[in-house]
Design a protein around this motif. Structure first.
Motif, PDB file in Angstrom:
ATOM      1  N   GLY A 102     -12.831  25.676 -13.257  1.00 58.78           N
ATOM      2  CA  GLY A 102     -13.633  24.538 -13.689  1.00 58.78           C
ATOM      3  C   GLY A 102     -14.416  24.786 -14.956  1.00 58.78           C
ATOM      4  N   ASP A 103     -14.126  25.889 -15.656  1.00 57.08           N
ATOM      5  CA  ASP A 103     -14.796  26.167 -16.933  1.00 57.08           C
ATOM      6  C   ASP A 103     -14.024  25.507 -18.070  1.00 57.08           C
ATOM      7  N   PRO A 104     -14.713  24.970 -19.076  1.00 59.24           N
ATOM      8  CA  PRO A 104     -14.025  24.279 -20.171  1.00 59.24           C
ATOM      9  C   PRO A 104     -13.027  25.188 -20.884  1.00 59.24           C
ATOM     10  N   LYS A 105     -11.850  24.675 -21.125  1.00 55.67           N
ATOM     11  CA  LYS A 105     -10.807  25.429 -21.832  1.00 55.67           C
ATOM     12  C   LYS A 105     -10.415  24.741 -23.135  1.00 55.67           C
ATOM     13  N   ASP A 106     -10.257  23.439 -23.103  1.00 53.00           N
ATOM     14  CA  ASP A 106     -10.043  22.631 -24.310  1.00 53.00           C
ATOM     15  C   ASP A 106     -11.147  21.583 -24.303  1.00 53.00           C
ATOM     16  N   THR A 107     -12.128  21.767 -25.183  1.00 57.83           N
ATOM     17  CA  THR A 107     -13.330  20.919 -25.160  1.00 57.83           C
ATOM     18  C   THR A 107     -13.197  19.656 -25.997  1.00 57.83           C
ATOM     19  N   SER A 108     -11.999  19.386 -26.490  1.00 53.94           N
ATOM     20  CA  SER A 108     -11.826  18.179 -27.302  1.00 53.94           C
ATOM     21  C   SER A 108     -12.069  16.936 -26.450  1.00 53.94           C
ATOM     22  N   LYS A 109     -12.449  15.868 -27.133  1.00 56.16           N
ATOM     23  CA  LYS A 109     -12.741  14.588 -26.482  1.00 56.16           C
ATOM     24  C   LYS A 109     -11.721  13.560 -26.994  1.00 56.16           C
ATOM     25  N   HIS A 110     -11.000  12.971 -26.071  1.00 60.40           N
ATOM     26  CA  HIS A 110     -10.054  11.933 -26.451  1.00 60.40           C
ATOM     27  C   HIS A 110     -10.502  10.618 -25.841  1.00 60.40           C
ATOM     28  N   ILE A 111     -10.442   9.550 -26.614  1.00 61.61           N
ATOM     29  CA  ILE A 111     -10.878   8.249 -26.115  1.00 61.61           C
ATOM     30  C   ILE A 111     -10.042   7.832 -24.904  1.00 61.61           C
ATOM     31  N   TYR A 112      -8.781   8.185 -24.897  1.00 60.30           N
ATOM     32  CA  TYR A 112      -7.894   7.922 -23.754  1.00 60.30           C
ATOM     33  C   TYR A 112      -8.481   8.541 -22.483  1.00 60.30           C
ATOM     34  N   ALA A 113      -8.965   9.769 -22.579  1.00 60.09           N
ATOM     35  CA  ALA A 113      -9.553  10.447 -21.432  1.00 60.09           C
ATOM     36  C   ALA A 113     -10.855   9.785 -21.000  1.00 60.09           C
ATOM     37  N   GLN A 114     -11.668   9.372 -21.974  1.00 57.90           N
ATOM     38  CA  GLN A 114     -12.930   8.700 -21.640  1.00 57.90           C
ATOM     39  C   GLN A 114     -12.649   7.386 -20.898  1.00 57.90           C
ATOM     40  N   ALA A 115     -11.599   6.700 -21.321  1.00 60.21           N
ATOM     41  CA  ALA A 115     -11.233   5.447 -20.655  1.00 60.21           C
ATOM     42  C   ALA A 115     -10.898   5.690 -19.189  1.00 60.21           C
ATOM     43  N   PHE A 116     -10.178   6.767 -18.915  1.00 60.07           N
ATOM     44  CA  PHE A 116      -9.860   7.056 -17.515  1.00 60.07           C
ATOM     45  C   PHE A 116     -11.109   7.435 -16.735  1.00 60.07           C
ATOM     46  N   ALA A 166     -14.164  13.466 -35.757  1.00 60.02           N
ATOM     47  CA  ALA A 166     -12.775  13.031 -35.653  1.00 60.02           C
ATOM     48  C   ALA A 166     -11.818  14.132 -36.083  1.00 60.02           C
ATOM     49  N   VAL A 167     -10.748  14.319 -35.312  1.00 59.06           N
ATOM     50  CA  VAL A 167      -9.699  15.283 -35.644  1.00 59.06           C
ATOM     51  C   VAL A 167      -8.345  14.591 -35.518  1.00 59.06           C
ATOM     52  N   SER A 168      -7.308  15.291 -35.957  1.00 61.04           N
ATOM     53  CA  SER A 168      -5.954  14.743 -35.918  1.00 61.04           C
ATOM     54  C   SER A 168      -5.533  14.450 -34.478  1.00 61.04           C
ATOM     55  N   ASN A 169      -4.867  13.315 -34.288  1.00 64.35           N
ATOM     56  CA  ASN A 169      -4.491  12.865 -32.944  1.00 64.35           C
ATOM     57  C   ASN A 169      -3.228  13.572 -32.463  1.00 64.35           C
ATOM     58  N   GLU A 170      -3.361  14.850 -32.154  1.00 62.03           N
ATOM     59  CA  GLU A 170      -2.212  15.643 -31.709  1.00 62.03           C
ATOM     60  C   GLU A 170      -1.783  15.263 -30.286  1.00 62.03           C
ATOM     61  N   LYS A 171      -2.740  14.908 -29.453  1.00 61.66           N
ATOM     62  CA  LYS A 171      -2.474  14.808 -28.022  1.00 61.66           C
ATOM     63  C   LYS A 171      -1.729  13.540 -27.619  1.00 61.66           C
ATOM     64  N   LEU A 172      -1.895  12.462 -28.365  1.00 61.12           N
ATOM     65  CA  LEU A 172      -1.208  11.224 -28.008  1.00 61.12           C
ATOM     66  C   LEU A 172      -0.245  10.760 -29.094  1.00 61.12           C
ATOM     67  N   SER A 173       0.195  11.676 -29.916  1.00 61.97           N
ATOM     68  CA  SER A 173       1.241  11.366 -30.893  1.00 61.97           C
ATOM     69  C   SER A 173       2.522  12.069 -30.475  1.00 61.97           C
ATOM     70  N   GLU A 174       3.646  11.476 -30.790  1.00 58.83           N
ATOM     71  CA  GLU A 174       4.949  12.093 -30.508  1.00 58.83           C
ATOM     72  C   GLU A 174       5.985  11.424 -31.393  1.00 58.83           C
ATOM     73  N   ASN A 175       7.250  11.670 -31.127  1.00 57.03           N
ATOM     74  CA  ASN A 175       8.332  11.084 -31.917  1.00 57.03           C
ATOM     75  C   ASN A 175       8.211  11.424 -33.398  1.00 57.03           C
ATOM     76  N   GLY A 176       7.632  12.584 -33.706  1.00 55.64           N
ATOM     77  CA  GLY A 176       7.575  13.060 -35.080  1.00 55.64           C
ATOM     78  C   GLY A 176       6.530  12.405 -35.954  1.00 55.64           C
ATOM     79  N   VAL A 177       5.567  11.694 -35.330  1.00 58.08           N
ATOM     80  CA  VAL A 177       4.519  11.053 -36.126  1.00 58.08           C
ATOM     81  C   VAL A 177       3.145  11.493 -35.617  1.00 58.08           C
ATOM     82  N   LEU A 178       2.164  11.398 -36.510  1.00 62.32           N
ATOM     83  CA  LEU A 178       0.764  11.552 -36.120  1.00 62.32           C
ATOM     84  C   LEU A 178       0.112  10.189 -36.283  1.00 62.32           C
ATOM     85  N   ALA A 179      -0.252   9.576 -35.174  1.00 62.23           N
ATOM     86  CA  ALA A 179      -0.713   8.193 -35.191  1.00 62.23           C
ATOM     87  C   ALA A 179      -2.235   8.112 -35.239  1.00 62.23           C
TER      88      ALA A 179
END
Length: 391
Positions: A102-116, A166-179
């Protein structure tokens, strides 16, 4: 129809939920983070912020719908883990990933996660009436609005570091694009805000829901093709030729849930809901009743993914309720028949496979991990049960 109700209820209460209940981590909190394809549990696997929220939503909703008190004890357990470990008490918001303790490992904040987080906490409040859960859901709503919404783009931004830079949207981008902007994040903010509005009909929240519906109609939905765009640049220009069939049919009923919750009678929005459902039914359903995954650059991926089938059943049932077109009901039954035969894991101790190929062979992917939880198939069961009781 009663047969469908009984089968779905049995699948939820005798198969799906018992599988996840065995993963409760009494020592470290939350749920065990991984079960591989061979049903081997890894008790030292990382635990996702999103998946924790999804578990909390599932057990809260299961208690609310069935009244089975055991489910509320699991929801309580997950709520405490989310509040004590997943939530960042220093910088606000939910962490992306924790280690097994339960210790933080990836402390990034994604709006998608906040929504959940909003989605789960509002559902937990619906089940438990815990006022602190509602307060935290409202706090996360405010975080999303203050940190995540860009007036310049008229869009919700995606990914941030722990301190909300703000950082690059690595976590919710795919198909060869950074959205810069994604459909996925926007439909799940809509989903979360709709659930929050059911327990907190606040004026600002209502305004944001109306605004989100407008964004979906004017920016994400293509009124000519009837598909939703998936990835966009900061100017809302599509940057990938992708049609995500599962997301489209999921969005159809989530948009409609917002419309109903707001008591809207806006013809263009209702037409969008129905037209998306007809489009996916015409374009992406196989002869065997299953729903294909996606189309990228003109090539269709016919993999059958667990969550795509689950969301399609809800989406087409919702379209049937809107239109009374029996063809949607036939799709519901054929999708369920396909899912029972191919997606549901019949092995002792199994749950649902991640996916199967065109011949029905299971993909050797995890049964549980930071992306696969109880949410999609659990919700499908709960939605059908609630809707059929109403019917």
């Amino acid at each position: 129809m009663n047969k469908l109700y009984q089968e779905v209820k049995r699948e939820l209460t005798e198969h799906i939920l018992p599988f996840w209940m065995k993963l409760k981590d009494d020592e470290n909190g939350g749920m065990v983070g991984e079960v591989d394809f061979h049903l081997q549990k890894d008790e030292k696997a990382d635990k996702g912020g999103i998946v924790t929220a999804r578990f909390l939503w599932t057990f809260s909703a299961a208690y609310r719908v069935t009244g089975e008190a055991t489910y509320l004890t699991y929801a309580d357990h997950l709520y405490h883990f989310l509040v004590e470990k997943v939530y960042d008490h220093e910088d606000l918001g939910l962490f992306w990933l924790l280690d097994y303790k339960g210790d933080p490992k990836d402390t990034s904040k994604h709006i998608y996660a906040q929504a959940f987080g909003v989605y789960a906490l509002s559902e937990y409040y619906r089940a438990s009436k815990n006022e602190n859960a509602l307060k935290l859901a409202i706090e996360l709503f405010k975080v999303i609005e203050e940190k995540g919404f860009s007036k310049k783009r008229n869009a919700y931004r995606e990914e941030f570091d722990r301190q909300w830079n703000a950082v690059s949207n690595e976590k919710l981008s795919e198909n060869g694009v950074l959205a810069e902007i994604t459909m996925n994040t926007h439909i799940h903010i809509l989903e979360a805000y709709t659930n929050l509005y059911k327990v907190w009909p606040n004026g600002e929240l209502k305004e944001r829901l109306h605004h989100l519906l407008e964004i979906h109609y004017k920016r994400i939905y293509d009124q000519k093709s009837k598909f939703l765009g998936v990835f966009f640049n900061e100017n809302w220009e599509s940057i990938a030729d992708v049609q995500s069939f599962g997301h489209d049919i999921e969005a159809s009923w989530l948009i409609d849930e917002a419309i109903k919750t707001l008591n809207l009678e806006k013809e263009e929005y209702i037409n969008m809901v129905v037209d998306i459902a007809y489009n996916i039914a015409d374009y992406a359903i196989e002869d065997n009743g299953s729903l294909m995954n996606e189309e990228v650059d003109g090539e269709i991926d016919r993999t059958k993914i667990w969550w795509v089938q689950a969301e399609a059943i809800v989406g087409f049932y919702n379209a049937y309720e809107r239109t009374k077109d029996e063809s949607f009901l036939k799709l519901v039954h054929s999708l369920w028949d396909y899912t029972k035969e191919n997606i549901i894991d019949k092995r002792e101790g199994g749950e649902w496979y991640w996916s199967v190929d065109v011949k029905g062979n299971p993909t050797e992917r995890n049964i549980c991990d930071p992306w696969k939880a109880s949410y999609h198939n659990g919700r499908f069961c709960l939605e059908i049960m609630e809707r059929m009781i109403v019917d």
